[in-house]
Design a protein around this motif. Sequence first.
Motif: not given
Length: 140
Positions: A102-112
């Motif tokens: 979940x944290x990995x996904x949120x970090x990817x979305x936030x970076x995009x």
Amino acid sequence: MLSEFRAFIAKGNVIDLAVGVIIGAAFGAIVKSLTDEIIMPIVGAIFGNIDFSDRYIVLSGEVAPGTPLAAAREAGANVIGLGAFASVVINFVILAFIIFLMVRYVNKVTAKLAKPEEPAAPAGPTEIELLAEIRDALKK
């Protein structure tokens, strides 16, 4: 002091944290059920129909072989609950892995979503420079 407390509670981070704790507790119950009701019986079947929930080591006290863990504790025996510990470790590993995802996904979305800052537009002439240009043009 009360107004400071209200301001603290009203901050978005505190409310987000509270929601996260509530959802985490509910999700923890789901993972516990998954471990106790699905994973551990499968692991027990692989190792020869062993019920891990009743696996323990007697440290002191008299316990008849095959006595369930709850009955051994109720009889006053000092026991180490290996099966319960194994279930908790599996719960932790599953929860930690899902939180990592979940944290990995949120970090990817936030970076995009985070747009790189555009370089500042080149500064044009100042007002004084423009007035000087107009003055010079009028002189000609």
